[in-house]
Design a protein around this motif. Structure first.
Motif, PDB file in Angstrom:
ATOM      1  N   ILE A 118      -3.282  -9.958  -6.601  1.00 38.56           N
ATOM      2  CA  ILE A 118      -3.320  -9.751  -7.943  1.00 38.56           C
ATOM      3  C   ILE A 118      -2.803  -8.208  -8.030  1.00 38.56           C
ATOM      4  CG2 ILE A 118      -4.836  -9.433  -9.840  1.00 38.56           C
ATOM      5  CD1 ILE A 118      -4.970 -12.358  -9.371  1.00 38.56           C
ATOM      6  N   GLY A 119      -2.023  -7.855  -8.747  1.00 45.10           N
ATOM      7  CA  GLY A 119      -1.430  -6.211  -8.956  1.00 45.10           C
ATOM      8  C   GLY A 119      -0.277  -6.353  -8.169  1.00 45.10           C
ATOM      9  N   ALA A 120       0.996  -5.793  -8.902  1.00 42.72           N
ATOM     10  CA  ALA A 120       2.152  -5.845  -8.003  1.00 42.72           C
ATOM     11  C   ALA A 120       2.452  -4.139  -7.776  1.00 42.72           C
ATOM     12  CB  ALA A 120       3.210  -6.416  -8.619  1.00 42.72           C
ATOM     13  N   GLY A 121       1.542  -3.295  -7.882  1.00 39.35           N
ATOM     14  CA  GLY A 121       1.532  -1.919  -7.843  1.00 39.35           C
ATOM     15  C   GLY A 121       1.965  -1.443  -6.414  1.00 39.35           C
ATOM     16  N   GLN A 122       1.813  -0.368  -6.102  1.00 37.17           N
ATOM     17  CA  GLN A 122       2.149   0.259  -4.840  1.00 37.17           C
ATOM     18  C   GLN A 122       1.362  -0.681  -3.652  1.00 37.17           C
ATOM     19  OE1 GLN A 122       1.404   4.271  -4.068  1.00 37.17           O
ATOM     20  NE2 GLN A 122      -0.181   4.631  -5.304  1.00 37.17           N
ATOM     21  N   MET A 123       0.105  -0.808  -3.706  1.00 31.45           N
ATOM     22  CA  MET A 123      -0.591  -1.620  -2.806  1.00 31.45           C
ATOM     23  C   MET A 123      -0.551  -2.872  -2.915  1.00 31.45           C
ATOM     24  SD  MET A 123      -2.330   0.881  -1.454  1.00 31.45           S
ATOM     25  CE  MET A 123      -3.073  -0.101  -0.049  1.00 31.45           C
ATOM     26  N   GLY A 124      -0.614  -3.678  -4.119  1.00 28.99           N
ATOM     27  CA  GLY A 124      -0.200  -5.065  -4.069  1.00 28.99           C
ATOM     28  C   GLY A 124       1.196  -5.445  -3.596  1.00 28.99           C
ATOM     29  N   SER A 125       2.174  -4.806  -3.982  1.00 23.56           N
ATOM     30  CA  SER A 125       3.549  -5.126  -3.321  1.00 23.56           C
ATOM     31  C   SER A 125       3.700  -5.023  -1.887  1.00 23.56           C
ATOM     32  CB  SER A 125       4.597  -4.289  -4.355  1.00 23.56           C
ATOM     33  OG  SER A 125       4.327  -2.912  -3.738  1.00 23.56           O
ATOM     34  N   GLY A 126       2.901  -4.029  -1.391  1.00 26.59           N
ATOM     35  CA  GLY A 126       2.813  -3.664  -0.041  1.00 26.59           C
ATOM     36  C   GLY A 126       2.092  -4.850   0.846  1.00 26.59           C
ATOM     37  N   ILE A 127       1.032  -5.318   0.376  1.00 28.07           N
ATOM     38  CA  ILE A 127       0.222  -6.207   0.750  1.00 28.07           C
ATOM     39  C   ILE A 127       1.015  -7.949   0.780  1.00 28.07           C
ATOM     40  CG2 ILE A 127      -1.873  -7.791   0.358  1.00 28.07           C
ATOM     41  CD1 ILE A 127      -3.376  -5.309  -0.787  1.00 28.07           C
ATOM     42  N   GLY A 173       4.605 -14.841   7.470  1.00 32.45           N
ATOM     43  CA  GLY A 173       5.089 -16.404   7.357  1.00 32.45           C
ATOM     44  C   GLY A 173       4.109 -17.024   6.471  1.00 32.45           C
ATOM     45  N   ILE A 174       3.046 -16.456   5.603  1.00 33.77           N
ATOM     46  CA  ILE A 174       2.317 -16.950   4.777  1.00 33.77           C
ATOM     47  C   ILE A 174       3.092 -16.740   3.389  1.00 33.77           C
ATOM     48  CG2 ILE A 174       0.125 -17.166   3.617  1.00 33.77           C
ATOM     49  CD1 ILE A 174      -0.870 -15.493   6.338  1.00 33.77           C
ATOM     50  N   ASN A 175       3.087 -17.986   2.341  1.00 34.51           N
ATOM     51  CA  ASN A 175       3.643 -18.133   1.155  1.00 34.51           C
ATOM     52  C   ASN A 175       2.583 -17.164   0.098  1.00 34.51           C
ATOM     53  OD1 ASN A 175       5.631 -19.697   1.549  1.00 34.51           O
ATOM     54  ND2 ASN A 175       4.327 -21.540   1.399  1.00 34.51           N
ATOM     55  N   VAL A 176       3.266 -16.340  -0.825  1.00 35.07           N
ATOM     56  CA  VAL A 176       2.609 -15.541  -1.765  1.00 35.07           C
ATOM     57  C   VAL A 176       2.745 -15.653  -2.965  1.00 35.07           C
ATOM     58  CG1 VAL A 176       2.487 -12.963  -2.160  1.00 35.07           C
ATOM     59  CG2 VAL A 176       2.812 -13.358   0.223  1.00 35.07           C
ATOM     60  N   LEU A 177       1.851 -15.827  -3.757  1.00 35.54           N
ATOM     61  CA  LEU A 177       1.763 -15.654  -5.305  1.00 35.54           C
ATOM     62  C   LEU A 177       1.675 -14.446  -5.913  1.00 35.54           C
ATOM     63  CD1 LEU A 177       2.348 -17.426  -7.915  1.00 35.54           C
ATOM     64  CD2 LEU A 177      -0.048 -18.016  -7.550  1.00 35.54           C
ATOM     65  N   LEU A 178       2.401 -13.656  -6.194  1.00 36.99           N
ATOM     66  CA  LEU A 178       2.300 -12.185  -6.723  1.00 36.99           C
ATOM     67  C   LEU A 178       2.055 -12.177  -8.516  1.00 36.99           C
ATOM     68  CD1 LEU A 178       1.958  -9.128  -6.046  1.00 36.99           C
ATOM     69  CD2 LEU A 178       4.382  -9.003  -6.017  1.00 36.99           C
ATOM     70  N   GLN A 179       0.907 -11.832  -8.543  1.00 39.44           N
ATOM     71  CA  GLN A 179       0.679 -11.784 -10.026  1.00 39.44           C
ATOM     72  C   GLN A 179       0.502 -10.315 -10.599  1.00 39.44           C
ATOM     73  OE1 GLN A 179      -2.576 -11.137 -11.740  1.00 39.44           O
ATOM     74  NE2 GLN A 179      -1.801 -11.538 -13.889  1.00 39.44           N
ATOM     75  N   ASP A 180       0.865 -10.106 -11.756  1.00 38.34           N
ATOM     76  CA  ASP A 180       0.663  -8.806 -12.759  1.00 38.34           C
ATOM     77  C   ASP A 180       0.930  -9.205 -14.200  1.00 38.34           C
ATOM     78  OD1 ASP A 180       0.605  -5.979 -13.440  1.00 38.34           O
ATOM     79  OD2 ASP A 180       1.330  -5.416 -11.423  1.00 38.34           O
ATOM     80  N   LEU A 181       0.564  -8.067 -14.782  1.00 36.49           N
ATOM     81  CA  LEU A 181       0.310  -8.365 -16.264  1.00 36.49           C
ATOM     82  C   LEU A 181       1.942  -8.722 -16.919  1.00 36.49           C
ATOM     83  CD1 LEU A 181      -2.076  -5.559 -17.078  1.00 36.49           C
ATOM     84  CD2 LEU A 181      -2.738  -7.828 -16.729  1.00 36.49           C
ATOM     85  N   THR A 182       2.860  -7.779 -16.289  1.00 42.01           N
ATOM     86  CA  THR A 182       4.051  -8.251 -17.100  1.00 42.01           C
ATOM     87  C   THR A 182       5.085  -8.282 -15.986  1.00 42.01           C
ATOM     88  OG1 THR A 182       4.748  -5.698 -16.916  1.00 42.01           O
ATOM     89  CG2 THR A 182       3.531  -6.340 -18.860  1.00 42.01           C
ATOM     90  N   ASP A 183       6.462  -8.779 -16.379  1.00 41.49           N
ATOM     91  CA  ASP A 183       7.596  -9.074 -15.493  1.00 41.49           C
ATOM     92  C   ASP A 183       7.928  -7.730 -15.069  1.00 41.49           C
ATOM     93  OD1 ASP A 183       7.445 -11.816 -16.006  1.00 41.49           O
ATOM     94  OD2 ASP A 183       8.611 -11.602 -17.753  1.00 41.49           O
ATOM     95  N   ASP A 184       7.757  -6.698 -16.087  1.00 36.34           N
ATOM     96  CA  ASP A 184       8.422  -5.351 -15.633  1.00 36.34           C
ATOM     97  C   ASP A 184       7.694  -5.120 -14.319  1.00 36.34           C
ATOM     98  OD1 ASP A 184       9.859  -3.245 -16.044  1.00 36.34           O
ATOM     99  OD2 ASP A 184       8.276  -2.078 -16.743  1.00 36.34           O
ATOM    100  N   PHE A 185       6.156  -4.894 -14.340  1.00 36.14           N
ATOM    101  CA  PHE A 185       5.435  -4.390 -13.158  1.00 36.14           C
ATOM    102  C   PHE A 185       5.833  -5.076 -11.951  1.00 36.14           C
ATOM    103  CE2 PHE A 185       1.998  -3.046 -16.076  1.00 36.14           C
ATOM    104  CZ  PHE A 185       2.163  -1.930 -16.152  1.00 36.14           C
ATOM    105  N   LEU A 186       5.967  -6.596 -12.143  1.00 40.03           N
ATOM    106  CA  LEU A 186       6.415  -7.678 -11.105  1.00 40.03           C
ATOM    107  C   LEU A 186       7.645  -7.355 -10.392  1.00 40.03           C
ATOM    108  CD1 LEU A 186       5.171 -11.039 -12.581  1.00 40.03           C
ATOM    109  CD2 LEU A 186       4.253  -9.860 -10.320  1.00 40.03           C
ATOM    110  N   ASN A 187       8.822  -7.194 -11.323  1.00 39.65           N
ATOM    111  CA  ASN A 187      10.042  -6.778 -10.915  1.00 39.65           C
ATOM    112  C   ASN A 187      10.055  -5.325 -10.081  1.00 39.65           C
ATOM    113  OD1 ASN A 187      11.015  -9.035 -11.572  1.00 39.65           O
ATOM    114  ND2 ASN A 187      11.326  -8.289 -13.830  1.00 39.65           N
ATOM    115  N   ARG A 188       9.312  -4.308 -10.618  1.00 37.79           N
ATOM    116  CA  ARG A 188       9.062  -3.226  -9.783  1.00 37.79           C
ATOM    117  C   ARG A 188       8.693  -3.561  -8.285  1.00 37.79           C
ATOM    118  NH1 ARG A 188       6.728   1.395 -13.553  1.00 37.79           N
ATOM    119  NH2 ARG A 188       6.775   0.020 -15.149  1.00 37.79           N
ATOM    120  N   GLY A 189       7.434  -4.101  -8.295  1.00 38.86           N
ATOM    121  CA  GLY A 189       6.872  -4.503  -7.257  1.00 38.86           C
ATOM    122  C   GLY A 189       7.900  -5.059  -6.016  1.00 38.86           C
ATOM    123  N   LEU A 190       8.471  -5.952  -6.604  1.00 39.79           N
ATOM    124  CA  LEU A 190       9.549  -6.869  -5.870  1.00 39.79           C
ATOM    125  C   LEU A 190      10.762  -5.787  -5.413  1.00 39.79           C
ATOM    126  CD1 LEU A 190      10.262  -9.541  -4.847  1.00 39.79           C
ATOM    127  CD2 LEU A 190      11.507 -10.178  -6.648  1.00 39.79           C
TER     128      LEU A 190
END
Ligand code: CAA
Ligand code: NAD
Length: 283
Positions: free
Chosen positions: A9-18, A26-43
């Motif tokens: 939860i959270g695709a900021g500097q910590m969430g994206s790193g995690i 090798g583990i599947n990840v579901l990355l969640q944030d409030l907006t697509d913009d935050f998610l795309n920045r994290g990705l």
């Protein structure tokens, strides 16, 4: 306990790193944030880090694609209905974290572990909003996550041994070194680090030295890789202030009083690197 899918939860500097290190393991990840913009920045942060690994010959282009393929993005917390674990890395604010954990408790499967990457907040208090406090735990990564080896693991009052062991094993799988720490404000890392950063801000506030000179003293004099003000900008001044407030509230001692200059910068929106300005400018 097998962890096949982890929600972050959270695709900021910590969430994206995690998300990156979990997907690399090798583990599947579901990355969640409030907006697509935050998610795309994290990705794009993750992509940038992986590209560097490919350029340096440490990873093949195929491996990079496989890692990226394991990361699914969503703005909908309800998408976490089939995960085995959640690692929450949203803002350092108790109300926000309590709201998130209340929802996670409703949405995620009964067996799912609910971990928080909080820097300082009491795990026991976060766990208390759920009906599964035995499955709530602190898993505190350091910034930048792909580089730093430490993970502090913090049990809440009710955390089970089984959950502790699963998180300990996960940390090893992510190539980190876990250290168990008791549930006290700031744990060990930020109880020691943050008063130093706050004191460095006081030296600037009181005109003892400029930010550049304070940092130079600590880098050349104490061999720190970053000066405390550079590090504060790197962590985020909002996060630093939240942590100092938690220490001040939790221990009640004046030595933890946040420096007024830190408050002023946060009120101005000068949050450090993430907003382009803090003690330094990042244009
Ligand atoms: N994300 C991913 N990788 C990064 C990175 C980032 N943001 N920044 C640097 N790196 C990588 C670089 O790519 C490089 O990797 P390779 O050696 O594989 O090429 C490696 O880190 C070293 O980077 P550089 O040579 O560019 O720079 P450096 O030697 O100055 O190291 C640093 C950068 C590792 C960040 C170093 O300055 C450092 O250790 N700083 C202190 C970090 C620290 O104290 N972190 C803890 C903060 S407190 C915390 O996290 C807890 C909390 O709750 C607030
Ligand atoms: P950040 O500001 O870079 O990112 C936070 C992200 O969380 C943002 O993208 C924001 O949109 C998202 N968010 C906010 N509320 C949300 C919600 N309700 N649901 C989903 N997403 C939400 O912050 P960060 O530096 O990544 O810090 C995140 C957490 O990790 C904090 O608890 C912080 O204390 C902790 N932490 C930070 C550091 C650090 O050095 N910055 C180190 C260790 C731990």
């Amino acid at each position: 306990m097998e962890l096949k899918k982890i929600m972050v939860i959270g695709a900021g500097q910590m969430g994206s790193g995690i998300a990156q290190v979990v997907a690399q393991a090798g583990i599947n990840v579901l990355l969640q944030d409030l907006t697509d913009d935050f998610l795309n920045r994290g990705l794009s942060r993750i992509r940038h880090n992986l590209d560097r690994q490919v350029q340096k010959g440490r990873m093949s282009a195929g491996e990079k694609e496989a890692i990226l393929h394991r990361i699914e993005l969503t703005t909908d917390v309800a998408a976490g209905k089939d995960v085995d674990m959640v690692i929450e890395a949203a803002v350092e604010n108790m109300e926000v974290k309590k709201n998130i954990f209340t929802r996670l408790d409703d949405i995620t499967p009964e067996h799912a572990i609910l971990a928080t990457n909080t820097s300082s907040l009491p795990i026991t208090e976060i766990a208390a909003v759920t009906k599964r406090p035995e499955k709530v735990i602190g898993m505190h990564f350091m910034n930048p996550v792909p580089v730093m080896k430490l993970v502090e693991i913090i049990r809440g009052l009710a955390t089970s041994d089984e959950v502790y062991q699963a998180v300990y094993d996960l940390a090893l799988k992510l190539d980190k070194t876990p250290v168990e720490v008791n549930d006290f404000p700031g744990f060990v890392s930020n109880r020691v680090l943050m008063p130093m950063i706050n004191e460095a801000i006081y030296t600037v506030y009181e005109g003892v030295a400029s930010p550049e000179d304070v940092d130079q003293v600590m880098k050349l004099g104490m061999n720190h890789p970053m000066g405390p003000l550079e590090l504060a900008d790197f962590i985020g001044l909002d996060t630093c202030l939240y942590i100092m407030e938690t220490l001040h509230e939790g221990f009640g001692d004046d030595k933890y009083r946040p420096c007024p200059l830190l408050r002023k910068y946060v009120k101005a929106g000068w949050l450090g690197r993430k907003t382009g300005r803090g003690f330094y400018r990042y244009d």
